[in-house]
Structure formats: C-alpha cells, structure tokens
Write an enzyme that holds these catalytic residues in place. Structure first.
Site, short mmCIF file in Angstrom:
data_model
loop_
_atom_site.label_atom_id
_atom_site.label_comp_id
_atom_site.label_asym_id
_atom_site.label_seq_id
_atom_site.Cartn_x
_atom_site.Cartn_y
_atom_site.Cartn_z
N ARG A 80 7.33 6.06 6.34
CA ARG A 80 6.17 5.91 5.14
C ARG A 80 5.62 7.11 4.75
NH1 ARG A 80 1.76 1.50 6.61
NH2 ARG A 80 1.29 2.98 7.79
N LYS A 184 0.60 5.62 1.22
CA LYS A 184 -0.66 5.98 2.07
C LYS A 184 -1.23 7.27 1.77
CE LYS A 184 -2.46 5.08 6.76
NZ LYS A 184 -3.39 3.97 6.31
N GLU A 220 -4.84 -6.96 -1.10
CA GLU A 220 -5.03 -6.90 0.26
C GLU A 220 -6.49 -6.17 0.50
OE1 GLU A 220 -3.26 -3.38 1.90
OE2 GLU A 220 -3.33 -2.19 0.06
C1 LIG Z 1 -4.92 -0.11 2.81
C2 LIG Z 1 -4.36 -0.46 3.78
N1 LIG Z 1 -3.32 -1.39 3.93
C3 LIG Z 1 -2.90 -2.13 5.02
C4 LIG Z 1 -2.94 -1.27 6.30
C5 LIG Z 1 -2.04 -1.68 7.63
O1 LIG Z 1 -0.88 -0.80 7.74
P1 LIG Z 1 -0.23 -0.73 9.03
O2 LIG Z 1 0.01 -2.15 9.61
O3 LIG Z 1 1.01 0.15 8.84
O4 LIG Z 1 -1.16 0.01 9.92
C6 LIG Z 1 -3.77 0.09 6.32
C7 LIG Z 1 -3.61 0.71 7.55
O5 LIG Z 1 -2.95 1.40 7.86
C8 LIG Z 1 -4.42 0.32 5.10
O6 LIG Z 1 -5.10 1.43 5.22
#
Ligand SMILES: Cc1ncc(COP(=O)(O)O)c(C=O)c1O
Length: 345
Positions: A80, A184, A220
């Site tokens: 990612r 991210k 989300e």
């Molecule tokens: C905006 C956002 N959505 C979802 C997630 C959850 O992703 P992950 O399960 O890979 O930590 C995160 C945290 O990392 C986030 O910052």
C-alpha cells in the site's frame, strides 16, 4: 526507561529507543540506520513542508501468548505504501527493505513492546517524506523513509470523548471524486482535521464521511473503514474514495471463514436504519462499535435531524465480537493463523 503502565497506554506519542531510517537519492536506498534522536535537520524548502510530499503506513507488532513477536500482514502495508508513493510520483522502498526496517524497529524498541495480556501492542509507523529543497510544485527526487515504533493500547481519538458516538459529515468531504481518498497520503488527513475538531468539540468520537460525488452513500470514518452486520452479511462500502483497509480486508476473510456473506458494495445512507451492528475498523481501532450516529444539516449546526442507534456504544455486537476475537487471536497466537498473515520476528 521508566516503567510503562501497560493497561493504560492509550494511543499517543512516546519517545522510544530508536527510529530506523533510510534515504533515497540518485536511485539508491542507503543502508538502514537506527537513530536515537528523532529531531532531524531538514531543509525548510523540502517538499514535505509545502506540498505534502508525504505518505505513510500503520501496522502493529504483538507479543503472543507463546512469547513470540508477530507483525500483522506487513507485506500488505509495504504494497500500500508503494501504491501511495507511486501516486505522489515518489520513490518507495522495496518490500524487502520495508520489512527489514519494520523488524529492526521492533528489535531496537523491544523493551517498549507490551507483554501479552494487556490488549496492547507496538504500533509501527512507516513514513515516507520528500526532503530535497524545491520551490516549484513538484514530486520529490530525494526521500527519507523512517520507521517508528510506539507502544499503544486502545484508540480513543481525542481525550474525554464518549465511546461509540459518531456524527455524519455533510458539509465537509475528506476526498474528492477522482481524488486521493484511496491513498494513504498525508494530504488526506489535513482535509479532515477541521471537521474532526468540530466533531470532537461536540463530544463525538467519530466522523463518518459520505461519498463526495453524490453524498448519498457511505464512504468511511476519518480514521477507519465502515463495517456493518446485517443479518448474516458483512457489509462494507465499495468506493473509489475510501482507504483500502488491511483490517477490513482481513475481517472480510474471517467473516467468510465463519460462513457469512461478504457484501462489498455501495451502501446507501438510508440503509443505516437496517443495520444490526455498526463498527469502525482499522489497525488502530481494530473493531470499535458505533452505538449511535447523528445526522445534522452541517457540522456547525446545533440541530440533529436524525439519530441512528445500533446498540451498546461500549461493546461490540455479538457478530462483530466474534470477528474481533478471531482476528485478535490470530495476532496474539491464540488462534491458528490459517491464512499465514503474521510474520514472526
Ligand atoms: C482513513 C482511514 N481509513 C481506514 C483505515 C484502516 O486501514 P488499516 O486497516 O489498513 O489500518 C485507516 C487507518 O489506517 C485510515 O486512516
């Protein structure tokens, strides 16, 4: 090192022993080095300070019931990060370097790794920033990759917020249609700071964003994915503007392993009224129940037009609890890691 209270770590900055860094310049990554001081000198013209030439990751290391140390799916985080960096047109570490530096970070900070049994872990934060001086808007040619590790307990957002309360963001978006919501990158978090502050000031712990194109579907939460249980289905939004959560991906597999139907599809806002259990899910929050969600005309408004209620705000519903236990069990070594998700130190 002062003795830590493993039961009350929360999710906050702590100075630890070392961060691991590598620099990319001229097509090469330098050999990873452990640095003991975290205040590094940077040129004030570095792209990271002006144009958000920055992306990052978040994963966890756990001390298992058997004493072993497990990292949960670091290969997914490596992939990612590479995807995020590619979107910023910045160099990213190969998977092998990413993994090597994460493991080195845990080793260097091993006395900060919480023991088994405290529902605590080491949060690993890999961050990639553009460091060469520049004035024009451009992707960085030289980057610093740092891996930080900090002991954490449960994630409660800002201090003093009631667990399980959320509010809908109607007048602020975290992402744009065809924008960067699925990466991210630091810029996405800047967008949500102000609406989060508004929500937190009103005592809400979480902020739920809608799809930015039509504002009719759920996207989300600002720090985590949305997951709902509806009958025997695991329901989570399919959207171009949400972060592809590794926790959510893993939970979908766990749900399928339990014989549940996994529905990854657009989720209309009105469907909230039909959900049995609603949660936020992510590395930091794991699965955190959302007990109620307020809909307001704007975040600034005092008016609440509708409140959705999903159950106990302090406790996962029965199905979510089952998923939670399975995933935490795999991380802690109390459940068999049938999908080979964990990497041992
Ligand atoms: C905006 C956002 N959505 C979802 C997630 C959850 O992703 P992950 O399960 O890979 O930590 C995160 C945290 O990392 C986030 O910052």
């Amino acid at each position: 090192m002062q003795q830590l209270d493993w039961s009350n770590l929360a999710f906050k900055y702590r100075k630890t022993n070392a961060a691991i860094i590598s620099r990319y310049a001229g097509g090469e990554w330098s050999a990873p080095a452990a640095v003991r001081e975290f205040e590094l000198p940077f040129n004030l013209y570095a792209g990271v300070f002006h144009y958000a030439n920055s992306c990052f990751e978040g994963l966890k290391a756990f001390r298992g019931v058997d004493g072993k140390v497990r990292l949960f799916r670091p290969d997914e985080n490596a992939a990612r990060l590479r995807r995020s960096a590619a979107h910023l047109d910045m160099a990213a570490p190969p998977e092998s370097l990413f993994l090597e530096m994460c493991l080195q970070c845990v080793r260097e900070n091993i006395d900060f790794l919480p023991p088994y049994g405290f529902n605590a872990s080491m949060y690993i934060r890999p961050v990639l920033i553009g460091v060469n001086p520049q004035l024009g808007i451009a992707s960085s040619d030289e980057v610093l990759f740092a891996v930080l590790g900090s002991p954490v307990g449960t994630y409660s957002g800002a201090a003093g917020l009631s667990t399980g309360t959320a509010v809908l963001s109607r007048n602020y978006d975290r992402a744009a249609p065809n924008g960067t919501g699925s990466y991210k990158i630091a810029a996405n978090y800047a967008t949500s700071l102000h609406p989060y502050n508004l929500a937190h000031k009103q005592g809400y712990r979480e902020l739920l964003f809608l799809d930015p194109a039509t504002k009719t579907h759920i996207d989300e939460f600002g720090s985590s994915n949305f997951l709902a249980i509806k009958g025997n289905s695991y329901v989570t939004p399919l959207s171009d503007s949400v972060l592809p959560s590794i926790t959510n991906k893993s939970l979908q597999q766990v749900a399928a392993d339990f014989g549940m139907k996994v529905e990854k599809r657009p989720v209309p806002l009105e469907e909230l009224a039909e959900m049995d259990e609603v949660n936020a899910c992510g590395t930091a929050v794991v699965i955190t129940p959302i007990g109620s969600l307020d809909d307001k005309p704007t975040l600034e408004s005092a008016e609440i037009t509708r409140t959705y209620r999903f159950g106990d705000p302090a406790k996962c519903g029965p199905v979510s609890e089952k998923l939670y236990r399975r995933i935490r069990g795999i991380q802690d070594g109390t459940e068999e890691d049938i999908h080979n998700w964990c990497v041992e130190l």
